[in-house]
Design a protein around this motif. Structure first.
Motif, PDB file in Angstrom:
ATOM      1  N   LEU A 170       0.500  -1.220   0.135  1.00 28.19           N
ATOM      2  CA  LEU A 170      -0.002  -0.312  -0.437  1.00 28.19           C
ATOM      3  C   LEU A 170       0.906   1.386   0.212  1.00 28.19           C
ATOM      4  N   ALA A 171       1.727   1.194   0.461  1.00 23.13           N
ATOM      5  CA  ALA A 171       3.081   2.372   0.359  1.00 23.13           C
ATOM      6  C   ALA A 171       3.641   3.322  -0.712  1.00 23.13           C
ATOM      7  N   ARG A 172       3.292   1.874  -1.080  1.00 21.16           N
ATOM      8  CA  ARG A 172       3.352   1.928  -3.413  1.00 21.16           C
ATOM      9  C   ARG A 172       2.873   2.662  -3.880  1.00 21.16           C
ATOM     10  N   GLY A 173       0.951   2.161  -3.614  1.00 24.46           N
ATOM     11  CA  GLY A 173       0.560   2.868  -4.406  1.00 24.46           C
ATOM     12  C   GLY A 173      -0.126   1.791  -4.983  1.00 24.46           C
ATOM     13  N   ILE A 198       1.574  10.299   5.688  1.00 22.43           N
ATOM     14  CA  ILE A 198       2.801  11.344   5.107  1.00 22.43           C
ATOM     15  C   ILE A 198       3.395  11.148   3.705  1.00 22.43           C
ATOM     16  N   ALA A 199       4.086  11.902   2.794  1.00 18.31           N
ATOM     17  CA  ALA A 199       5.015  11.935   2.018  1.00 18.31           C
ATOM     18  C   ALA A 199       6.074  11.879   2.585  1.00 18.31           C
ATOM     19  N   SER A 206       8.694   3.476   6.410  1.00 15.77           N
ATOM     20  CA  SER A 206       8.121   2.104   7.388  1.00 15.77           C
ATOM     21  C   SER A 206       9.075   1.226   8.138  1.00 15.77           C
ATOM     22  N   ARG A 207      10.706   2.522   8.194  1.00 21.88           N
ATOM     23  CA  ARG A 207      10.818   1.784   9.688  1.00 21.88           C
ATOM     24  C   ARG A 207      10.711   2.615  11.005  1.00 21.88           C
ATOM     25  N   HIS A 208      10.605   3.296  10.750  1.00 23.96           N
ATOM     26  CA  HIS A 208       9.810   4.282  11.668  1.00 23.96           C
ATOM     27  C   HIS A 208       8.209   4.728  12.370  1.00 23.96           C
ATOM     28  N   CYS A 211       2.207   1.396  12.082  1.00 24.18           N
ATOM     29  CA  CYS A 211       1.090   1.512  12.913  1.00 24.18           C
ATOM     30  C   CYS A 211       0.415   0.434  12.722  1.00 24.18           C
ATOM     31  N   PHE A 212      -0.575   0.196  13.754  1.00 22.54           N
ATOM     32  CA  PHE A 212      -1.144  -1.486  13.803  1.00 22.54           C
ATOM     33  C   PHE A 212      -2.607  -0.419  12.883  1.00 22.54           C
ATOM     34  N   PRO A 213      -2.942  -1.435  12.234  1.00 21.84           N
ATOM     35  CA  PRO A 213      -4.372  -1.761  11.843  1.00 21.84           C
ATOM     36  C   PRO A 213      -5.509  -0.457  12.358  1.00 21.84           C
ATOM     37  N   GLY A 214      -6.102  -0.071  11.422  1.00 24.20           N
ATOM     38  CA  GLY A 214      -6.917   1.018  12.289  1.00 24.20           C
ATOM     39  C   GLY A 214      -5.738   2.375  12.659  1.00 24.20           C
ATOM     40  N   GLN A 215      -4.958   2.690  12.811  1.00 31.87           N
ATOM     41  CA  GLN A 215      -4.283   4.023  13.364  1.00 31.87           C
ATOM     42  C   GLN A 215      -3.822   4.705  12.720  1.00 31.87           C
ATOM     43  N   GLY A 216      -3.686   3.717  11.010  1.00 29.96           N
ATOM     44  CA  GLY A 216      -2.854   4.937  10.088  1.00 29.96           C
ATOM     45  C   GLY A 216      -4.394   4.706   8.955  1.00 29.96           C
ATOM     46  N   GLY A 217      -3.615   5.209   7.892  1.00 28.98           N
ATOM     47  CA  GLY A 217      -4.992   5.605   6.479  1.00 28.98           C
ATOM     48  C   GLY A 217      -4.764   4.536   5.752  1.00 28.98           C
ATOM     49  N   PHE A 218      -3.938   3.421   5.813  1.00 26.09           N
ATOM     50  CA  PHE A 218      -4.393   2.362   4.778  1.00 26.09           C
ATOM     51  C   PHE A 218      -5.272   1.771   4.716  1.00 26.09           C
ATOM     52  N   ASP A 219      -6.105   1.099   3.534  1.00 30.18           N
ATOM     53  CA  ASP A 219      -7.476  -0.066   3.456  1.00 30.18           C
ATOM     54  C   ASP A 219      -6.746  -0.981   3.904  1.00 30.18           C
ATOM     55  N   LEU A 220      -6.486  -1.758   5.083  1.00 32.58           N
ATOM     56  CA  LEU A 220      -5.904  -2.691   5.364  1.00 32.58           C
ATOM     57  C   LEU A 220      -7.655  -3.930   5.276  1.00 32.58           C
ATOM     58  N   ALA A 221      -8.066  -3.740   5.619  1.00 25.39           N
ATOM     59  CA  ALA A 221      -9.487  -4.537   5.523  1.00 25.39           C
ATOM     60  C   ALA A 221      -9.925  -4.839   3.902  1.00 25.39           C
ATOM     61  N   GLY A 222     -10.100  -3.832   2.977  1.00 26.28           N
ATOM     62  CA  GLY A 222      -9.789  -4.376   1.821  1.00 26.28           C
ATOM     63  C   GLY A 222      -8.413  -5.315   1.178  1.00 26.28           C
TER      64      GLY A 222
END
Ligand SMILES: O=C(O)c1ccc(O)c(O)c1
Ligand SMILES: [Mg+2]
Length: 606
Positions: A170-173, A198-199, A206-208, A211-222
């Motif tokens: 997801l970080a690479r879109g 964040i850009a 990745s290294r810093h 965060c855990f699922p639901g704490q950031g902006g990625f669609d992990l459920a998808g």
């Protein structure tokens, strides 16, 4: 599905990480090589320790820079691998993660990569080990999951599969749809991590900042739905590199981590915890204090009346309109000064709310804090604030036979003292603002969102004279419950974790004048603020002078206006008077830097 967590996600020595993972209810762990190298335990002892804790070792990782290299280099890599396979045999770990090469020696040659990974897998198979090949987002030649899979497929070795990592995808879109093209049995492992949007350079991100699922902006459920659709039945494993979690207490982080997975499992239909019961209002806010006078002085000046006293404890109920504040001078107050220790939430189904909370690992508090108390369900929020699930106003104990005798009306514990309200301007509690321990901000947002069913608003950063203050509100749809979670400049001790009770009024000017006339002190606001206000808004005649005189702050958005002012601080607690007009939904973030600076300036000793 089984749940797992990478040891890199938790702080402390390996033994503490393992204990924390087990206590939080994980089924297994990924052991990070660094954690193994740094522990005095022999591999056999780690194996025994994990088994005693009921944990499996689901992955050993990472093996780096293996593939697509010249033959003599590959020979050295195989020798290194043989050592690690022997180690894994002693550990009892049967899957190794190989991440795509970042070595300058690696060439852009998929056929060579496939051939060498196949050879590695053949060696692994002799040890009963499987190789899971993962594309790092910054891999030299292989940096997408599709590419890693195409190499694995080309190799065609039964002991070689792929490892999917949500961050790298997801970080690479990347589009997770293509996951459906991978047979489930060739996905050897699934790593899950979220991240704030964040850009920045992807390796640093990745290294810093994972965060855990639901704490950031990625669609992990998808993403997870696509993985489940392949038939993958391996563990759901959290691999979170995060600077804060590296420092925070492992036990707390592990619980936060497991809660995040439960919520993700719920979102994807893999788990069915009791449904959320969204609170409809704030029944009370409870202050615990060693000395009631400073707080009750403020409450009295604000127009609150002491309407009732607890039948058996040193707790008074102060009320005005629908705003209720309990002032508790019991033993708890002798420890930490004046704090907002508990919040009563009106709930249409208090028992259901408590079941939801417990299933999401919220610490359950004793139902009765004293034998004479109404048996309210209560849990502790991450910052220790006690949350009581109260009935809605007027709800009573079910009277019919067979019904559980639930005196949902907590006010039954209180005896009216006969003082009559004398008509102040406060109508209800508008919001509560709770500054979190520095390491628990994301956990707190996820907790309030998932446990209480509140919606998290955007996070805002505001300048404090001594650092940055982040704030994020969690609210019910109609604004009946609004909690502004904050985190101050680190490192801040408990004393700096201010909390405030914002009181709604339809007339903030009248409320402020009444407060002052009754001897209350409002936070003074610098003249420069009002000069700026005059520049930004065309306010009515005399309006600005009134605000300047009283220390009222002003904000406006597309839908309405916001006027607010602050009392002095007692212990960790202060009060705010707020007037919302139109559909203003914010909290005056624009004004927060001025308020924070004024509060610093007003501190004793400055
Ligand atoms: O940052 C890394 O090097 C690294 C190592 C192993 C992983 O599984 C990963 O996702 C990243
Ligand atoms: Mg990974």
């Amino acid at each position: 599905m089984r749940t797992s967590i990478a040891t890199v996600s938790l702080s402390g020595p390996l033994t503490e990480k393992l204990t924390a993972a087990a206590r939080a209810g994980f089924d297994g762990v990924e052991i990070f090589e660094n954690d193994l190298l740094a522990t005095p335990l022999a591999p056999e002892e780690i194996r025994a320790r994990t088994a005693d804790l009921g944990l499996s070792i689901d992955l050993y990782q990472p093996m780096r820079d293996i593939e697509a290299v010249p033959p003599e280099e590959f020979a050295r890599n195989l020798r290194r691998a043989r050592h690690k396979f022997e180690l894994m045999r002693r550990l009892g770990a049967d899957t190794v993660l190989v991440c795509s090469s970042v070595s300058p020696l690696a060439v852009d040659d998929d056929a060579l990569a496939a051939e060498q990974l196949g050879e590695l897998a053949a060696l692994a198979r002799d040890f009963g080990i499987r190789v899971a090949y993962e594309a790092l987002a910054w891999g030299r030649h292989v940096n997408t999951y599709e590419h890693a899979w195409s190499i694995v497929r080309a190799a065609g070795h039964p002991a070689l599969g792929t490892c999917l990592d949500s961050f790298h995808i997801l970080a690479r879109g990347g589009d997770p749809k293509g996951i459906a093209d991978i047979p489930g049995e060739k996905i050897f492992f699934l790593q899950l991590a979220d991240a704030p949007l964040i850009a920045m350079d992807v390796l640093q991100w990745s290294r810093h900042y994972r965060c855990f699922p639901g704490q950031g902006g990625f669609d992990l459920a998808g993403l997870l739905r696509h993985v489940i659709a392949t038939g993958y039945r391996g563990p759901l494993s959290l691999e979170v590199f995060n600077d804060v979690f590296r420092q925070a207490e492992a036990g707390e982080t592990a619980v936060d981590a497991r809660r995040s997975l439960l919520v993700l499992q719920e979102a994807t239909g893999l788990a069915r915890p009791p449904a959320p019961v969204v609170p409809t209002g704030v029944a009370f806010a409870e202050l615990v204090t060693p000395d009631a006078a400073p707080v009750t002085g403020i409450l009295g000046a604000l127009g609150f009346t002491r309407t009732a006293r607890h039948r058996s404890k040193p707790v008074d109920l102060w009320q005005q309109g629908e705003a209720r504040v309990l002032v508790n001078t019991g033993p708890a107050g002798r420890r930490g000064g004046t704090v907002l220790a508990a919040v009563g939430l009106e709930s249409p189904d208090p028992a259901g709310a408590a079941r939801r909370a417990e299933s999401l690992l919220a610490p359950v508090l004793p139902r009765r804090r004293a034998p004479e108390d109404a048996p309210l369900d209560a849990v502790a929020a991450p910052d220790g604030t006690e949350l009581f699930f109260c009935g809605t106003p007027g709800s009573r104990a079910p009277q019919e036979e067979g019904d559980a005798p639930e005196p949902l009306d907590w006010t039954g514990d209180f005896e009216p003292v006969g003082d009559k309200p004398d008509g102040g301007h406060v109508t209800r509690i508008d919001h509560l603002a709770l500054t979190q321990p520095w390491h628990q901000f994301d956990e707190a947002a996820l907790f309030h969102r998932s446990v209480l069913g509140l919606s998290a608003q955007e996070s805002v950063d505001v300048a404090d004279p001594y650092g940055l203050h982040r704030s994020r509100a969690v609210t019910s749809a109609d604004g009946g419950v609004r909690i502004a979670l904050g985190v101050g400049p680190a490192p801040s001790g408990d004393a700096a974790r201010t909390q405030h009770i914002a009181l709604a009024t339809d007339d903030v000017v009248g409320a402020a004048r009444r407060f002052r006339a009754a001897g209350g002190r409002l936070l003074p606001v610098p003249a420069n603020y009002y000069d700026d206000l005059a520049a930004r808004f065309e306010l009515g005649d005399g309006e600005l002078d009134t605000y300047r005189e009283l220390g009222i702050l002003y904000d406006r958005d597309e839908s309405g206006e916001f006027r607010h002012c602050y009392t002095e601080t007692v212990g960790r607690v202060f009060f705010e008077l707020v007037q919302r007009d139109g559909g203003y939904r914010g909290y005056g973030a624009q004004n927060a830097p001025v308020r924070l600076a004024a509060q610093h300036a007003a501190r004793p000793g400055r």
